[in-house]
Every structure is written in structure tokens, then in C-alpha cells.
Design a protein around this motif. Structure first.
Motif, PDB file in Angstrom:
ATOM      1  N   LEU A 202       0.830  -1.197   0.000  1.00 34.82           N
ATOM      2  CA  LEU A 202       0.000   0.000   0.000  1.00 34.82           C
ATOM      3  C   LEU A 202       0.870   1.254   0.000  1.00 34.82           C
ATOM      4  O   LEU A 202       0.674   2.165  -0.803  1.00 34.82           O
ATOM      5  CB  LEU A 202      -0.921  -0.012   1.229  1.00 34.82           C
ATOM      6  N   VAL A 203       1.854   1.279   0.908  1.00 36.57           N
ATOM      7  CA  VAL A 203       2.750   2.427   0.992  1.00 36.57           C
ATOM      8  C   VAL A 203       3.498   2.604  -0.325  1.00 36.57           C
ATOM      9  O   VAL A 203       3.636   3.713  -0.836  1.00 36.57           O
ATOM     10  CB  VAL A 203       3.751   2.258   2.166  1.00 36.57           C
ATOM     11  N   GLU A 204       3.920   1.495  -0.876  1.00 31.30           N
ATOM     12  CA  GLU A 204       4.661   1.541  -2.127  1.00 31.30           C
ATOM     13  C   GLU A 204       3.807   2.144  -3.251  1.00 31.30           C
ATOM     14  O   GLU A 204       4.262   2.992  -4.008  1.00 31.30           O
ATOM     15  CB  GLU A 204       5.105   0.127  -2.495  1.00 31.30           C
ATOM     16  N   SER A 205       2.574   1.696  -3.311  1.00 29.91           N
ATOM     17  CA  SER A 205       1.664   2.193  -4.349  1.00 29.91           C
ATOM     18  C   SER A 205       1.439   3.693  -4.223  1.00 29.91           C
ATOM     19  O   SER A 205       1.384   4.419  -5.218  1.00 29.91           O
ATOM     20  CB  SER A 205       0.339   1.437  -4.247  1.00 29.91           C
ATOM     21  N   ILE A 206       1.316   4.155  -2.997  1.00 31.87           N
ATOM     22  CA  ILE A 206       1.093   5.585  -2.771  1.00 31.87           C
ATOM     23  C   ILE A 206       2.356   6.383  -3.099  1.00 31.87           C
ATOM     24  O   ILE A 206       2.318   7.342  -3.866  1.00 31.87           O
ATOM     25  CB  ILE A 206       0.674   5.855  -1.303  1.00 31.87           C
TER      26      ILE A 206
ATOM     27  N   VAL B 289      -2.704   4.578   5.844  1.00 35.03           N
ATOM     28  CA  VAL B 289      -2.081   3.299   6.192  1.00 35.03           C
ATOM     29  C   VAL B 289      -2.610   2.792   7.535  1.00 35.03           C
ATOM     30  O   VAL B 289      -2.886   1.606   7.703  1.00 35.03           O
ATOM     31  CB  VAL B 289      -0.536   3.431   6.221  1.00 35.03           C
ATOM     32  N   LYS B 290      -2.794   3.721   8.454  1.00 34.24           N
ATOM     33  CA  LYS B 290      -3.310   3.320   9.764  1.00 34.24           C
ATOM     34  C   LYS B 290      -4.724   2.765   9.677  1.00 34.24           C
ATOM     35  O   LYS B 290      -5.068   1.797  10.346  1.00 34.24           O
ATOM     36  CB  LYS B 290      -3.277   4.503  10.736  1.00 34.24           C
ATOM     37  N   ALA B 291      -5.525   3.393   8.834  1.00 39.09           N
ATOM     38  CA  ALA B 291      -6.899   2.921   8.663  1.00 39.09           C
ATOM     39  C   ALA B 291      -6.897   1.518   8.066  1.00 39.09           C
ATOM     40  O   ALA B 291      -7.643   0.634   8.503  1.00 39.09           O
ATOM     41  CB  ALA B 291      -7.669   3.882   7.761  1.00 39.09           C
TER      42      ALA B 291
END
Lengths: 211, 91
Positions: free
Chosen positions: B4-8, B59-61
Motif C-alpha cells: 500500500l505504501v509503495e503504491s502511494i 495506512v493506519k486505517a
């Protein structure tokens, strides 16, 4: 997808007035207009319309990707363009509450990211509004009701009430409520995430509001 | 979470190929470190950390959905010693 064509004429109309001023900064937007260009029956179609379509397509793809990786799933649907703002709605996700977050925090974060994505890819800023299950309207109603209730308290009990911190849009909503009010005035104090509206009784010796 | 972080992050930087995301998993806490090209650090953090905070919030959500707690840190590469990384911003 099906809304694409129908919205086209609508988009063109709203986008065209801003075109001259935006032209310089949005030149990169025309990089790949052909692939997403859908001809319309309207001959006066401006070049900015397909650009919007491309942006919309990109936003949908990217946000759906994020939602899918996050495990929320769902789709992003473009709804309308109003005053330069693009309205999107997240449909069929799991866990609506988590996507919205506390006081709309997560939804707003997603919105921030989408704006950043657009700025990165197209070098132009865009106004975006993300919605989910009519959250915006509900929130607006809630804030309005709360502000009016607080205003009543200001008039009957105290001179001043600090409302909860809100984002600029929400504060604007509150200010517009009391704009023409003869008994209550509103102004914002604090900075960053702490910035909030204060409701105060309009006193006889008070200076005019310095909003 | 890493994905997810990577995609963002990759959608925000000029050099997506230099994006390195590392994930250290504890029992319930996950630490995600973002490393990007030096010129891209500002883009990931944003004005007043707006983008960085938005990444954290999202990310937290997503992590909360899987009952995890996540810390997202943006690391800056020390130009004189590239192996030593320090957190540029962490909450």
C-alpha cells in the motif's frame, strides 16, 4: 463508464470559463488526450474536457488500487463537476466507517493523496471532493445543527463558544451561517489542525468582525 | 501494508525506481520505512507534513482493519554515509 459521454457536454461547459488562466499551468495535461478522448455531438467542445476525462480516469484507477490493496475494496465513481471541483464517490466498500475515519480524517487524507497524485502527474492542482454513502451531506447537516445549537447557548448563557476544530471547508460553512446574523458573529482562531470557529455575541461596543 | 505504501509513494515521486519500502513486523506493531531519492523526500512529506500525515492516516486505517498498528517513517539518506539513515519525520 456509462456516465462518460453524458457528462461530457456538462464538463465542457464548466471547464471552459477557466481555461485561459489555467492554460499555462495545465499544458502538461494534454500529453495523452487522444486515448481518452470521446467525441461529443457538441461542436464547441473545448480541449479541456478530454483532459478532465483523463484525470478522472487516473483518479479512479489509482484510488481503487489503494482501496483494493488496503482490503477495503469498492469502486470510485465520478459524479459531477461543480465550480471546478470534481466530485467522486466511493461505492460498495467494506468498512465505510474506517474509510471515513474520525471526523472524516481518513477520507480527507485520501483526498489529500489524490490531489498530490494529480499534481505529480499533471503538474496542475485540482479541486477534489471524495464522498462515501452521502457522508458529506450528513456531516454538513450535523455541523450546521451543532453550530445553531451552540449559537443559542451563546445568546442565552455565555458570550463565547469554541467549536471543535474543522477543516477550511467546514469552517466556511459555519461562517456562512452567521454571515448576516445580527446577534452572532463567527471567526476562526488557532492554526493547523487546531483551527476552529468561535461563536460570539455581537456586542454594542465591539469592533466589526475581523474575519 | 508495504504494498500500500509503495503504491502511494511511487505515485508521488519523480524516481519511482528508487523507492524502497521496508517493513519490520513486531507482534502487533509494524514499522514501515520509506526511502526515496533525495530530491523526492519533500514530495513525500509535503507542505507542513501534509502528505506524510495523509499517508500515515490512510495506512493506519488500512492496518486497523487487520488489527495492526503501524508506524510510518520517512527516512533520509545521509549524503556522506549512505548506509546511515535517520528518520526525517516520525510520529
Amino acid at each position: 463508464m456509462s456516465i462518460k459521454k453524458g457528462l461530457f457536454g456538462f464538463l465542457k461547459e464548466l471547464v471552459s470559463p477557466t481555461l485561459p488562466s489555467a492554460a499555462a499551468s495545465t499544458t502538461t495535461l494534454t500529453l495523452d488526450p487522444i486515448t481518452h478522448y470521446t467525441p461529443t455531438s457538441t461542436p464547441t467542445s473545448t480541449p479541456s474536457a478530454p483532459v478532465s476525462q483523463e484525470v478522472i480516469q487516473y483518479v479512479c484507477t489509482k484510488l481503487e488500487e489503494i482501496l483494493s490493496i488496503s482490503g477495503f475494496g469498492g469502486k470510485l465513481e465520478f459524479q459531477k463537476q461543480e465550480n471546478d471541483r470534481l466530485f467522486f464517490e466511493i461505492t460498495n466498500p467494506q468498512d465505510v466507517g474506517r474509510i471515513i475515519g474520525k471526523d472524516g480524517m481518513t477520507l480527507e487524507a485520501l483526498q489529500t493523496l489524490v490531489k498530490a497524485f494529480i499534481f505529480k502527474k499533471y503538474g496542475a492542482t485540482a479541486k477534489i471532493a471524495l464522498d462515501i454513502e452521502n457522508y458529506r451531506q450528513k456531516r454538513e447537516d450535523l455541523l450546521r445543527a451543532h453550530a445553531l445549537k451552540s449559537a443559542k447557548t451563546v445568546l442565552t448563557r455565555s458570550r463565547k463558544i469554541d467549536l471543535k476544530p474543522m477543516n477550511p471547508e467546514e469552517r466556511r460553512l459555519i461562517h456562512s451561517l452567521f454571515q448576516d446574523d445580527k446577534r452572532i458573529r463567527s471567526y476562526s482562531v488557532g492554526s493547523g489542525v487546531y483551527r476552529h470557529v468561535v461563536l460570539e455575541r455581537r456586542g454594542p461596543k465591539q469592533d466589526p468582525a475581523l474575519d | 501494508m508495504k504494498q500500500l505504501v509503495e503504491s502511494i509513494v511511487k505515485a508521488l515521486v519523480d524516481s519511482p525506481d528508487q523507492v524502497v519500502i521496508t517493513q519490520t513486523a513486531g507482534e502487533s506493531v509494524v514499522i514501515i520505512e520509506i526511502r526515496v531519492a533525495q530530491d523526492d523526500v519533500g514530495k513525500v512529506i509535503g507542505k507542513e507534513g501534509r502528505i506524510a500525515n495523509a499517508i500515515r492516516t490512510v495506512v493506519k486505517a488500512a492496518a486497523a482493519k487487520h488489527d495492526k498498528k503501524v508506524t510510518v517513517e520517512i527516512m533520509t539518506q545521509n549524503s556522506s554515509n549512505s548506509s546511515a539513515s535517520t528518520p526525517a519525520a516520525s510520529f
